[in-house]
Scaffold this active site. Sequence first.
Site, PDB file in Angstrom:
ATOM      1  N   HIS A   8       0.820  -1.210   0.000  1.00 44.19           N
ATOM      2  CA  HIS A   8       0.000   0.000   0.000  1.00 44.19           C
ATOM      3  C   HIS A   8       0.857   1.265   0.000  1.00 44.19           C
ATOM      4  CE1 HIS A   8       0.953   0.845   4.230  1.00 44.19           C
ATOM      5  NE2 HIS A   8       0.787  -0.448   4.447  1.00 44.19           N
ATOM      6  N   GLY A  21       0.030  -2.647  12.499  1.00 41.05           N
ATOM      7  CA  GLY A  21      -0.546  -3.979  12.585  1.00 41.05           C
ATOM      8  C   GLY A  21      -1.924  -4.021  11.947  1.00 41.05           C
ATOM      9  N   ARG A  59      -6.098   0.556   3.785  1.00 42.02           N
ATOM     10  CA  ARG A  59      -4.935   1.075   3.078  1.00 42.02           C
ATOM     11  C   ARG A  59      -4.553   0.210   1.888  1.00 42.02           C
ATOM     12  NH1 ARG A  59      -3.599  -0.621   8.264  1.00 42.02           N
ATOM     13  NH2 ARG A  59      -1.734  -1.873   8.612  1.00 42.02           N
ATOM     14  N   GLU A  86      -1.541  -6.982   7.599  1.00 42.53           N
ATOM     15  CA  GLU A  86      -0.217  -6.717   8.144  1.00 42.53           C
ATOM     16  C   GLU A  86       0.055  -7.652   9.323  1.00 42.53           C
ATOM     17  OE1 GLU A  86       2.760  -6.215   8.156  1.00 42.53           O
ATOM     18  OE2 GLU A  86       3.025  -4.044   7.961  1.00 42.53           O
ATOM     19  N   HIS A  88       0.518  -8.817  12.939  1.00 41.14           N
ATOM     20  CA  HIS A  88      -0.098  -8.373  14.189  1.00 41.14           C
ATOM     21  C   HIS A  88       1.021  -8.068  15.185  1.00 41.14           C
ATOM     22  CE1 HIS A  88      -2.422  -8.071  17.784  1.00 41.14           C
ATOM     23  NE2 HIS A  88      -3.528  -8.627  17.298  1.00 41.14           N
ATOM     24  N   ARG A 114      12.278  -6.754  12.484  1.00 40.33           N
ATOM     25  CA  ARG A 114      12.836  -7.539  11.387  1.00 40.33           C
ATOM     26  C   ARG A 114      13.122  -8.995  11.724  1.00 40.33           C
ATOM     27  NH1 ARG A 114      12.679  -5.527   6.112  1.00 40.33           N
ATOM     28  NH2 ARG A 114      12.791  -3.260   6.201  1.00 40.33           N
ATOM     29  N   HIS A 176       0.772  -5.616   2.656  1.00 41.74           N
ATOM     30  CA  HIS A 176       1.477  -4.766   3.613  1.00 41.74           C
ATOM     31  C   HIS A 176       2.954  -5.127   3.619  1.00 41.74           C
ATOM     32  CE1 HIS A 176      -2.409  -3.498   5.485  1.00 41.74           C
ATOM     33  NE2 HIS A 176      -2.783  -4.662   4.983  1.00 41.74           N
TER      34      HIS A 176
END
Length: 221
Positions: A8, A21, A59, A86, A88, A114, A176
């Site tokens: 997005h 999230g 989004r 995305e 959580h 990451r 996402h």
Amino acid sequence: MKVVLIRHGESEANFENYWTGWLDVALTAKGREQAWQAGEKIKELGISFDVAFASYLQRTIITCNTVLEASAQLWVPTYKTWRLNERHYGQLVGVNKDEMVARYGKGQVQKWRRGYNEPPLYVSENHFDRRYDDLDPRLIPKGENLGMVVERITPFWSDDVVPFIRSGKNVLITGHGNSLRALVKYLESVPEEEVDKIDVPNAEPIIYTFDSQAVLQERLG
């Protein structure tokens, strides 16, 4: 067959630097413009879609619709799935990232952002609206590391996307940062220790070519 992944456009959370999230935040004006430019690029490349997918969050839905409109393909059937949501982020959702760096240190925050196996602080209970009413509560996480996102994204790929590829269809997937990182990891067999190197910028198309058996042939972008 082409499969195009698009994250997005810039969201309000991206701009204000907090973890989103499953929060349903809007795109910024810049994010909408990024999505339009992505659609124009798709049009210039001459890629025609047969089907599109987005997450349950606005989004990606708005980005998906904007890309299709800008590429003169707004009529393309679009399906929404929670599996593209995305990651959580548990108790980190809605929290400013810089504040967490000050509290827990840059190293720990980087692991949360990451790390493949590093889970966030879990929430004790989710409070979601009716869009998730039909979903088995056992499937709804209270926090996820990236490995858990890979586990939920792979059934989407095999059950929803692969049949379209095998029937000769081109697919747009709007997701996402982390759901698409998870999908890239799966598609390209990226080792766990190198997953942190996968970068998926806002509204930059990643274009894959597959053969009729859904075997990856090439990646562009």
